[in-house]
Design a protein around this motif. Structure first.
Motif, PDB file in Angstrom:
ATOM      1  N   ALA A   1      -2.022  12.051 -16.630  1.00 46.96           N
ATOM      2  CA  ALA A   1      -1.975  11.625 -15.226  1.00 46.96           C
ATOM      3  C   ALA A   1      -0.582  11.825 -14.655  1.00 46.96           C
ATOM      4  CB  ALA A   1      -2.382  10.160 -15.095  1.00 46.96           C
ATOM      5  N   VAL A   2      -0.534  12.255 -13.409  1.00 46.20           N
ATOM      6  CA  VAL A   2       0.706  12.293 -12.641  1.00 46.20           C
ATOM      7  C   VAL A   2       0.481  11.411 -11.423  1.00 46.20           C
ATOM      8  CG1 VAL A   2       2.336  13.695 -11.341  1.00 46.20           C
ATOM      9  CG2 VAL A   2       1.300  14.601 -13.433  1.00 46.20           C
ATOM     10  N   SER A   3       1.263  10.360 -11.318  1.00 46.07           N
ATOM     11  CA  SER A   3       1.103   9.367 -10.263  1.00 46.07           C
ATOM     12  C   SER A   3       2.382   9.308  -9.445  1.00 46.07           C
ATOM     13  CB  SER A   3       0.800   7.996 -10.884  1.00 46.07           C
ATOM     14  OG  SER A   3       0.854   6.982  -9.911  1.00 46.07           O
ATOM     15  N   SER A   4       2.291   9.671  -8.169  1.00 45.10           N
ATOM     16  CA  SER A   4       3.481   9.636  -7.315  1.00 45.10           C
ATOM     17  C   SER A   4       3.296   8.649  -6.177  1.00 45.10           C
ATOM     18  CB  SER A   4       3.779  11.031  -6.756  1.00 45.10           C
ATOM     19  OG  SER A   4       2.686  11.572  -6.064  1.00 45.10           O
TER      20      SER A   4
ATOM     21  N   ILE B   1       5.258   9.091 -13.847  1.00 45.58           N
ATOM     22  CA  ILE B   1       5.392   8.323 -12.611  1.00 45.58           C
ATOM     23  C   ILE B   1       6.512   8.958 -11.797  1.00 45.58           C
ATOM     24  CG2 ILE B   1       5.893   6.056 -11.633  1.00 45.58           C
ATOM     25  CD1 ILE B   1       5.116   4.948 -14.476  1.00 45.58           C
ATOM     26  N   ALA B   2       6.247   9.235 -10.528  1.00 44.06           N
ATOM     27  CA  ALA B   2       7.253   9.829  -9.658  1.00 44.06           C
ATOM     28  C   ALA B   2       7.454   8.949  -8.430  1.00 44.06           C
ATOM     29  CB  ALA B   2       6.833  11.238  -9.236  1.00 44.06           C
ATOM     30  N   TYR B   3       8.702   8.834  -7.986  1.00 40.41           N
ATOM     31  CA  TYR B   3       8.985   8.041  -6.792  1.00 40.41           C
ATOM     32  C   TYR B   3      10.234   8.565  -6.097  1.00 40.41           C
ATOM     33  CZ  TYR B   3      12.873   5.610  -9.086  1.00 40.41           C
ATOM     34  OH  TYR B   3      14.068   5.331  -9.699  1.00 40.41           O
ATOM     35  N   GLY B   4      10.330   8.280  -4.802  1.00 38.65           N
ATOM     36  CA  GLY B   4      11.511   8.603  -4.016  1.00 38.65           C
ATOM     37  C   GLY B   4      12.231   7.329  -3.620  1.00 38.65           C
ATOM     38  N   ASP B   5      13.557   7.349  -3.680  1.00 41.73           N
ATOM     39  CA  ASP B   5      14.292   6.103  -3.450  1.00 41.73           C
ATOM     40  C   ASP B   5      14.385   5.697  -1.983  1.00 41.73           C
ATOM     41  OD1 ASP B   5      16.141   7.964  -2.565  1.00 41.73           O
ATOM     42  OD2 ASP B   5      17.650   7.525  -4.084  1.00 41.73           O
TER      43      ASP B   5
ATOM     44  N   LEU C   1       9.199   9.495 -16.345  1.00 42.92           N
ATOM     45  CA  LEU C   1       9.593   9.025 -15.020  1.00 42.92           C
ATOM     46  C   LEU C   1      10.358  10.124 -14.307  1.00 42.92           C
ATOM     47  CD1 LEU C   1       9.711   6.558 -13.068  1.00 42.92           C
ATOM     48  CD2 LEU C   1      11.945   6.055 -14.061  1.00 42.92           C
ATOM     49  N   LEU C   2       9.945  10.418 -13.068  1.00 43.33           N
ATOM     50  CA  LEU C   2      10.641  11.404 -12.244  1.00 43.33           C
ATOM     51  C   LEU C   2      11.177  10.705 -11.005  1.00 43.33           C
ATOM     52  CD1 LEU C   2      11.448  14.331 -11.727  1.00 43.33           C
ATOM     53  CD2 LEU C   2       9.223  14.678 -10.625  1.00 43.33           C
ATOM     54  N   TYR C   3      12.494  10.545 -10.977  1.00 42.41           N
ATOM     55  CA  TYR C   3      13.165   9.912  -9.833  1.00 42.41           C
ATOM     56  C   TYR C   3      13.697  11.010  -8.925  1.00 42.41           C
ATOM     57  CZ  TYR C   3      17.350   8.211  -7.409  1.00 42.41           C
ATOM     58  OH  TYR C   3      18.315   7.965  -6.475  1.00 42.41           O
TER      59      TYR C   3
END
Length: 810
Positions: free
Chosen positions: A673-676, A733-737, A763-765
């Protein structure tokens, strides 16, 4: 129009070709790049038109993409004859004379003739261009005179409302004189301020963005001005840390945003006021909205006016949208009464799609009102007396759905709207245009072809501000008794025709979309079909992209491309939806890499019956996951190439929620899974989700937290972090700050839960990314790499980041 011929031609142009088997190479990534939505969408020409109706009633003109650049076509009514709107060759010569050799229509930005086709205006390299379109065209160039921003123009264009230093002003544009309407505004208690809860506070502060007074509206005659005032002074601060400042500085920057958290007490919550000025008398009143109700949100504050009576009509809802009402406000006194009111055990809506303008219209200067309701189990229109609140009659009815109102002809007492599911044996998501009498009776079908008829809905003002969407074009002309009809399916390119409003008869063919460039890059249409939901009874619709790179054993991993949010449907229903999708995207590109890709609208999503929409309420995500699994299993029974031993899932925003919950709740089915930008713990988020999650219930029976750590008891099934110990596959898990829509604490809460459960994760920040990170080229490439590595077991190729054009950004 020969549907079979078009479908056959397309199929012949797109044979399934076995590409070189083996590893995924850089060449495969390069071949997949033009299939990304932001790129593929640019390869369709003339997918639709935006008519500009001539004021003398003689016809209309529109812009099309020609072989050598933009062209303008004039259509004469009633025959529907087409011809060039002006001499394009002569105009290009005039442009070259004014702007330099080789500069023509293709190099201009936003070229647009005026309503009479006598003058064309445009911009070029920051300069304003104006061309006389007479028999001997000539063009002039001058410095651009940009109008000041942050102004709301009155309907007659003579005055404008604006804000400054937290207060509201009215500017006379003829004299330049300005007068203050308020003097008591202050920081975080300002008139017309874009609220911090509007999800753009950081960007407004970072980039100095200016808007007209937020939520403000003039009455149609310009006499009244309504402006919201939100008190945010008592709201707690949420920090957004810009760890890598975009201004080049070294010290991280903290942006403070006033954000309410679900469960905050009343004294920590924002308070909205609605103020109205009578600009003729100077009188100012505050509207007294009934207790428990709130206005605004994704729909506008005012839904209609009665100018002679001095009244305004507003849509209001209680927490969780359990109650919905039409309010009538007396503008002289500020008194507000409930005119129409409905209640539900789940949620109520003003349109079949939450983001579209409400299907509510005030008629006859406050004599009648059209009201949208799902009281029968289907979304339909009803006519009420706008003064007494009495029901006069149902306008539509039956086991089918009204989607959007497009025009009301009050003189003829007729309404034009799109609907779905009324025609037997047709896809219920297909839009058809209908005409109906306001006084009831059977609607008249105006679009007979079995396809989706693309009548764009006007989006709600707040949604338009957030996503910068253009206005919906006016496709219906009751004065000339004609309308523009563009239809297509997922495999048949768009065809645009001119039809009669009387009976839908064909008058003229206008455009057939040119998809040659799209086919040339290897695009192949998917298949849309109905399957059964997990209950084994309910029809749900799914779209399947077959793999276009043959793997050695002929078995291909499956990827579930999801959104799953309860407010929109995302499985493509027409050609443009497939090619330019902005939600649950990249399906064609992933298919080019050898994956079998599926997108499904399961139960708990809109555009069907109320029972379908409410299914699983309030835990719609888990029901949707089970429906997706059922759809994939049924597709696999018909497609031997699908390998159900290797299944991935990805999604962004509510799709991020769905994909994380899918791999955690159904580890026996989903492997990767890739969850953004997903919501993983609603209790630690701002309010506004209650129509879908239910009203929060805390231990003391209230909607307020008793302690800093308390969560709503009834939201326990919605807490994805509680499933962390069930992770068996691979999860990124990907997120933008800088994402205010889904703040980064959501990603951190899931990460914390995975650490406590001793589960490995990736984790992809992404620094300085907002909620639009789903279209970020670096993220797209890492997402592709993740599936190549963990579903195919292949080392991803070393290639430059994708060039994604406009990309997906929802």
């Amino acid at each position: 129009m020969n549907l079979a011929l078009i479908a056959g031609t397309l199929a012949a142009a797109l044979p399934f070709a076995a590409l070189a088997a083996g590893d995924i190479t850089a060449a495969d990534y390069i071949a997949a790049e033009p299939l990304l939505e932001g790129n593929a969408g640019e390869l369709i020409k003339n997918a639709s038109i935006r008519p500009k109706w001539l004021p003398d009633g003689s016809g209309f003109w529109y812009q099309r993409s020609g072989d050598s650049g933009p062209e303008f076509v004039r259509v004469t009514l009633p025959e529907g004859d087409k011809r060039p709107a002006f001499d394009h060759v002569a105009l290009n010569q005039a442009l070259a004379a004014a702007l330099g050799e080789g500069v023509g229509l293709s190099e201009l930005q936003s070229p647009s003739p005026d309503a009479t086709l006598k003058l064309l205006s445009a911009t070029h390299e920051g300069k304003a261009v104006s061309c006389d379109l007479s028999a001997s065209p000539s063009c002039t160039v001058q410095a651009m005179d940009l109008p000041p921003g942050g102004r709301l123009l009155s309907p007659d264009g003579r005055v404008a409302a604006l804000t400054r230093d937290h207060n509201l002003y009215l500017l006379d544009l003829e004299t330049g004189k300005e007068r203050a309407l308020t003097s008591d505004g202050e920081a975080y208690y300002a008139y017309g301020k874009f609220p911090d809860a509007g999800l753009l506070a950081v960007q407004i502060k970072k980039h100095g963005l200016t808007f007209p007074p937020f939520g403000a509206q003039f009455s149609p005659d310009g006499r009244y001005l309504l402006v919201p005032r939100v008190d945010e002074r008592q709201v707690s601060v949420t920090p957004f840390v810009e760890w890598v400042p975009t201004d080049g500085s070294l010290r991280p920057i903290v942006h403070e945003v006033r954000t309410q958290l679900t469960g905050d007490s009343k004294d920590k919550s924002p308070i909205q006021e609605l103020h109205v000025w009578d600009l003729q008398t100077g009188k100012h009143v505050e509207l007294e909205v009934p207790a428990g109700y709130a206005t605004g949100g994704f729909f506008s504050h005012i839904s209609g006016w009665s100018l002679d009576r001095g009244q305004a009509y507003l849509i209001a809802r209680t927490l969780g949208s359990r109650n919905q009402a039409l309010l009538r406000a007396e503008l002289s006194s500020g008194e507000v009464e409930i005119l129409i009111e409905e209640a539900s055990d789940t949620k109520l809506k003003a349109n079949s799609v939450e983001y579209n303008v409400p299907n509510i219209r005030v008629l006859g200067d406050g004599a009648e009102v059209i009201w949208f309701s799902e009281r029968s189990g289907w979304g339909h229109l009803y006519l009420y007396d706008a003064q007494t609140g009495d029901l006069r009659n149902a306008i539509t009815g039956g086991d089918w759905l009204v989607q959007d109102i497009h025009l009301v002809d009050e003189a003829a007492r007729e309404i034009y709207f799109t609907g779905g599911g009324r025609e037997p044996a047709r896809d219920p998501y297909y839009r058809h245009l209908y005409r109906a009498s306001l006084d009831g009776g059977e609607p008249v079908l105006l679009t007979g072809i079995n396809a989706d008829h693309d009548f764009p809905a006007q989006k709600s003002p707040s949604f338009t501000v957030l996503f910068g969407l253009p206005d919906a074009p006016a496709l219906i002309n009751t004065e000339q008794d004609v309308f523009i009809d563009t239809w297509s399916t997922v495999s048949e390119p768009p065809v645009t025709v001119l039809r009669s409003l009387k009976d839908g008869a064909l008058i003229a063919e206008l455009e057939t979309a040119n998809v040659d460039a799209l086919l040339a890059v290897g695009w192949k249409p998917p298949v849309r079909r109905a399957v059964k939901a997990a209950d084994g009874k309910t029809d749900i619709y799914t779209v399947y992209w077959a793999p276009q790179k043959v793997l050695p054993d002929g078995k291909h991993p499956v990827i579930d491309a999801v959104y799953g949010g309860p407010q929109v449907s995302v499985a493509p229903r027409n050609f443009v939806d497939v090619v330019r999708s902005r939600v649950a995207s990249n399906q064609a590109a992933l298919a080019r890499l050898g994956f079998a890709v599926v997108t499904t609208d399961g139960r708990g999503t809109p555009l069907r019956s109320k029972a379908f929409d409410d299914a699983g309420y309030p835990e719609f995500t888990q029901l949707g996951i089970d429906d997706h699994i059922a759809a994939i299993e049924q597709l696999a029974s018909a497609h031997d190439e699908m390998d159900l031993e290797r299944v991935g899932v990805f999604g962004h925003s509510w799709g991020g929620t769905f994909s994380a919950q899918a791999i955690l709740s159904r580890p026996e089915f989903y492997d990767v899974a890739v969850s953004s930008a997903g919501v993983y713990d609603y209790a630690a988020l701002y309010p506004g989700f209650e129509p879908f999650t239910g009203v929060p219930e805390y231990a003391d029976g209230s909607i307020y937290r008793g302690s800093a750590a308390e969560k709503p008891m009834n939201w326990a099934p919605l807490d994805i972090t509680a499933l962390a110990d069930r992770l068996e596959g691979k999860l990124m898990i990907a997120y933008g700050d800088m994402d205010e829509n889904v703040p980064q604490n959501q990603a951190f809460r899931l990460v914390d839960a995975l650490i406590k459960a001793n589960k490995p994760y990736d984790l992809l920040y992404l620094p300085n990314r907002t909620h639009g990170l789903s279209g970020d080229k670096y993220f797209l490439q890492r997402r592709f790499d993740y599936f190549v590595e963990h579903l195919l077991g292949i080392e991803p190729p070393d290639v430059d980041p994708f060039d994604v054009g406009n990309g997906a950004s929802f």
